[in-house]
Scaffold this active site. Structure first.
Site, PDB file in Angstrom:
ATOM      1  N   ASP A   1     -58.899 -30.244  45.532  1.00 38.11           N
ATOM      2  CA  ASP A   1     -57.582 -29.647  45.714  1.00 38.11           C
ATOM      3  C   ASP A   1     -57.216 -28.970  44.391  1.00 38.11           C
ATOM      4  OD1 ASP A   1     -56.006 -32.956  45.920  1.00 38.11           O
ATOM      5  OD2 ASP A   1     -56.879 -31.933  44.188  1.00 38.11           O
TER       6      ASP A   1
ATOM      7  N   GLU B   1     -65.218 -43.988  41.059  1.00 37.51           N
ATOM      8  CA  GLU B   1     -64.573 -43.909  39.744  1.00 37.51           C
ATOM      9  C   GLU B   1     -64.917 -45.094  38.835  1.00 37.51           C
ATOM     10  OE1 GLU B   1     -60.394 -43.080  40.476  1.00 37.51           O
ATOM     11  OE2 GLU B   1     -60.938 -41.702  42.085  1.00 37.51           O
TER      12      GLU B   1
ATOM     13  N   GLU C   1     -63.386 -34.172  46.999  1.00 47.31           N
ATOM     14  CA  GLU C   1     -61.916 -34.336  47.112  1.00 47.31           C
ATOM     15  C   GLU C   1     -61.186 -33.109  46.546  1.00 47.31           C
ATOM     16  OE1 GLU C   1     -60.537 -38.065  45.540  1.00 47.31           O
ATOM     17  OE2 GLU C   1     -62.234 -39.190  46.296  1.00 47.31           O
TER      18      GLU C   1
ATOM     19  N   ASN D   1     -69.184 -41.896  43.705  1.00 41.75           N
ATOM     20  CA  ASN D   1     -68.159 -40.858  43.702  1.00 41.75           C
ATOM     21  C   ASN D   1     -67.387 -40.931  42.383  1.00 41.75           C
ATOM     22  OD1 ASN D   1     -66.790 -38.764  45.182  1.00 41.75           O
ATOM     23  ND2 ASN D   1     -65.062 -40.161  45.478  1.00 41.75           N
TER      24      ASN D   1
ATOM     25  N   HIS E   1     -60.683 -32.558  41.645  1.00 40.75           N
ATOM     26  CA  HIS E   1     -59.220 -32.435  41.666  1.00 40.75           C
ATOM     27  C   HIS E   1     -58.844 -31.487  40.535  1.00 40.75           C
ATOM     28  CE1 HIS E   1     -58.355 -35.420  44.731  1.00 40.75           C
ATOM     29  NE2 HIS E   1     -59.132 -36.304  44.116  1.00 40.75           N
TER      30      HIS E   1
HETATM   31  O1  G3I Z   1     -49.479 -48.221  52.795  1.00 37.95           O
HETATM   32  C1  G3I Z   1     -48.299 -48.222  52.001  1.00 37.95           C
HETATM   33  C2  G3I Z   1     -47.076 -48.327  52.898  1.00 37.95           C
HETATM   34  O2  G3I Z   1     -47.077 -49.584  53.548  1.00 37.95           O
HETATM   35  C3  G3I Z   1     -45.811 -48.167  52.043  1.00 37.95           C
HETATM   36  O3  G3I Z   1     -44.697 -48.182  52.884  1.00 37.95           O
HETATM   37  C4  G3I Z   1     -45.902 -46.836  51.288  1.00 37.95           C
HETATM   38  C5  G3I Z   1     -44.679 -46.584  50.424  1.00 37.95           C
HETATM   39  O4  G3I Z   1     -44.788 -47.348  49.243  1.00 37.95           O
HETATM   40  O5  G3I Z   1     -47.065 -46.849  50.423  1.00 37.95           O
HETATM   41  C6  G3I Z   1     -48.237 -46.927  51.218  1.00 37.95           C
HETATM   42  O6  G3I Z   1     -49.351 -46.921  50.341  1.00 37.95           O
HETATM   43  C7  G3I Z   1     -49.622 -45.638  49.768  1.00 37.95           C
HETATM   44  C8  G3I Z   1     -51.052 -45.246  50.151  1.00 37.95           C
HETATM   45  O7  G3I Z   1     -51.434 -44.007  49.504  1.00 37.95           O
HETATM   46  C9  G3I Z   1     -51.214 -45.074  51.676  1.00 37.95           C
HETATM   47  O8  G3I Z   1     -50.392 -44.050  52.101  1.00 37.95           O
HETATM   48  C10 G3I Z   1     -49.538 -45.769  48.247  1.00 37.95           C
HETATM   49  O9  G3I Z   1     -48.183 -45.980  47.912  1.00 37.95           O
HETATM   50  C11 G3I Z   1     -50.044 -44.484  47.596  1.00 37.95           C
HETATM   51  O10 G3I Z   1     -50.114 -44.658  46.189  1.00 37.95           O
HETATM   52  C12 G3I Z   1     -51.444 -44.163  48.092  1.00 37.95           C
HETATM   53  O11 G3I Z   1     -51.825 -42.934  47.512  1.00 37.95           O
HETATM   54  C13 G3I Z   1     -53.213 -42.633  47.689  1.00 37.95           C
HETATM   55  C14 G3I Z   1     -53.899 -42.683  46.315  1.00 37.95           C
HETATM   56  O12 G3I Z   1     -55.291 -42.336  46.475  1.00 37.95           O
HETATM   57  C15 G3I Z   1     -53.804 -44.051  45.716  1.00 37.95           C
HETATM   58  O13 G3I Z   1     -54.464 -43.997  44.441  1.00 37.95           O
HETATM   59  C16 G3I Z   1     -53.333 -41.210  48.219  1.00 37.95           C
HETATM   60  O14 G3I Z   1     -52.790 -41.140  49.528  1.00 37.95           O
HETATM   61  C17 G3I Z   1     -54.784 -40.769  48.251  1.00 37.95           C
HETATM   62  O15 G3I Z   1     -54.874 -39.377  48.560  1.00 37.95           O
HETATM   63  C18 G3I Z   1     -55.441 -40.976  46.884  1.00 37.95           C
HETATM   64  O16 G3I Z   1     -56.788 -40.660  47.009  1.00 37.95           O
HETATM   65  C19 G3I Z   1     -57.608 -40.936  45.851  1.00 37.95           C
HETATM   66  C20 G3I Z   1     -58.996 -41.190  46.356  1.00 37.95           C
HETATM   67  O17 G3I Z   1     -58.981 -42.256  47.271  1.00 37.95           O
HETATM   68  C21 G3I Z   1     -59.934 -41.435  45.194  1.00 37.95           C
HETATM   69  N1  G3I Z   1     -59.910 -40.304  44.261  1.00 37.95           N
HETATM   70  C22 G3I Z   1     -58.579 -40.011  43.744  1.00 37.95           C
HETATM   71  C23 G3I Z   1     -57.627 -39.724  44.891  1.00 37.95           C
HETATM   72  C24 G3I Z   1     -56.268 -39.426  44.348  1.00 37.95           C
HETATM   73  O18 G3I Z   1     -55.742 -40.542  43.689  1.00 37.95           O
END
Ligand code: G3I
Length: 357
Positions: free
Chosen positions: A277, A171, A275, A212, A247
């Site tokens: 969905d 990105e 990715e 990507n 997405h």
């Molecule tokens: O690891 C912490 C944990 O310690 C904490 O307890 C919990 C609650 O706050 O948060 C956890 O971190 C989360 C992380 O995922 C791991 O689960 C973040 O809050 C959460 O925002 C994060 O979301 C991820 C997101 O990227 C972040 O931008 C999604 O799972 C993931 O599917 C998403 O994937 C991205 C790709 O990498 C890039 N392209 C876009 C896509 C969607 O944003």
């Protein structure tokens, strides 16, 4: 010949059989049918995709991998590749400077190895999910460049030979065209992208390197900038593939997507859907799920219509672990299987689009 050598030669086949048996038991244990693992209809999606020359993958949720046998079962029977959803991101692997955490990434790569799944490394250089010490560190260009190249080298060397493709930079394009402002561009300038790819090429010359992007699936200013950047990376022999995240929602696949992807493959690189969905406004009525199914079918048809579209990854395969509800409250139902791992209309449409002559 010494007695010791003779004994080893006699013992070697026994040792081999024991190790092979233990390996088979471990693999079976991993993919055992959990309480909620339903056999899905027909041939696994991965096998259908492979017959069309497409490597079918899914984002991998670490918690589900560890605790849900039914999830592992679907993973092992329906897919041929995985992308760790969060485990390989900088905030996960180095939450504190110099303190490296590989457990979750190792779990993903080890599972993939046991089940002969390919791994997509995601992602080395991104503006998001950076650890605080880095994002707010105020590093000047020389130090930041060193941190970036060291991070790329350390992570790629750890998984050398076990990760097929790396999302080296994620990105990097701005929505209206041009490069996305942020830590990397503001501190290092536009050259950071090529510098990241050059470091990646050096770290693992055998890995496939990908750029990507989100929201560049159809033609437009973002895709145009992406095309320029890819052309230059290709000229320097630094890139192998361009990832289009896909997405989507019920507005569907951009009509120009196939033609847009062909602009990139005409540069001599592979393209991948990385990715996919299709988010749906809650509660996800049967009519909405029918439209969602058509969108997934269209996406498969786009990939099949572009000769160098060699990989298609869904961003999770069950609504139970989709990122959508937490990131877009009021939306969900974005994947092929419901919360109970049962196929939705999207699964059948995806399967039919892979099967179609
Ligand atoms: O690891 C912490 C944990 O310690 C904490 O307890 C919990 C609650 O706050 O948060 C956890 O971190 C989360 C992380 O995922 C791991 O689960 C973040 O809050 C959460 O925002 C994060 O979301 C991820 C997101 O990227 C972040 O931008 C999604 O799972 C993931 O599917 C998403 O994937 C991205 C790709 O990498 C890039 N392209 C876009 C896509 C969607 O944003």
């Amino acid at each position: 010949m010494s007695r010791r050598l003779r004994r080893w030669i006699l013992l070697a086949p026994v040792v081999f059989v024991v190790l092979a048996t233990l390996g088979a038991i471990a693999a079976h244990h991993d993919a055992q049918k959990g309480p909620d693992a339903q056999p899905l209809p027909g041939l696994g999606l991965g096998r259908l995709a492979a017959a069309r020359g497409i490597l079918l993958g899914t984002a991998l949720d670490d918690g589900a991998l560890q605790h849900e046998p039914g999830y592992r079962h679907v993973l092992g029977t329906e897919f041929d590749a995985i992308t760790p959803e969060n485990a390989m991101k900088w905030d996960a692997v180095e939450p504190k400077q110099g303190e490296l955490h590989w457990d979750a990434a190792d779990r993903a790569v080890d599972f993939a190895g046991r089940h002969r799944l390919k791994v997509r490394g995601h992602t080395l250089v991104w503006y998001s999910q950076l650890p605080g010490w880095l994002a707010d560190g105020g590093f000047k260009a020389p130090a930041l460049r060193r941190l970036m190249t060291d991070h790329i080298t350390t992570e790629m060397r750890r998984y050398r030979g076990r990760v097929r493709t790396w999302d080296v930079v994620n990105e990097a394009m701005a929505d209206g065209g041009g490069l996305r402002p942020g830590l990397w561009l503001d501190t290092l300038g536009p050259s950071y992208i090529a510098e990241a790819f050059a470091a990646a090429r050096k770290a693992d010359p055998d890995a496939r390197l990908a750029l990507n992007e989100i929201g560049a699936d159809g033609s437009g200013p973002k895709a145009d900038t992406l095309l320029k950047v890819v052309r230059e990376l290709k000229r320097r022999g630094l890139i192998d593939e361009v990832g289009f995240q896909a997405h989507f929602n019920l507005n569907g696949v951009p009509p120009s997507m196939a033609q847009n992807l062909r602009r990139f493959s005409d540069l001599g690189v592979d393209v991948a859907i990385t990715e996919a969905d299709v988010s749906v406004k809650d509660p996800g009525t049967p009519e909405q799920l029918k439209v969602q199914a058509e969108v997934y079918g269209d996406l498969v048809r786009v990939c099949r219509s572009v000769p160098r579209c060699r990989a298609l990854t869904v961003w999770g395969f069950t609504d139970r672990h989709s990122w959508i509800p937490s990131s877009s409250p009021g939306y969900g139902s974005a994947t092929l299987l419901d919360d109970e791992l049962k196929p939705k209309p999207a699964y059948a449409a995806f399967q039919a689009a892979l099967r179609a002559p």
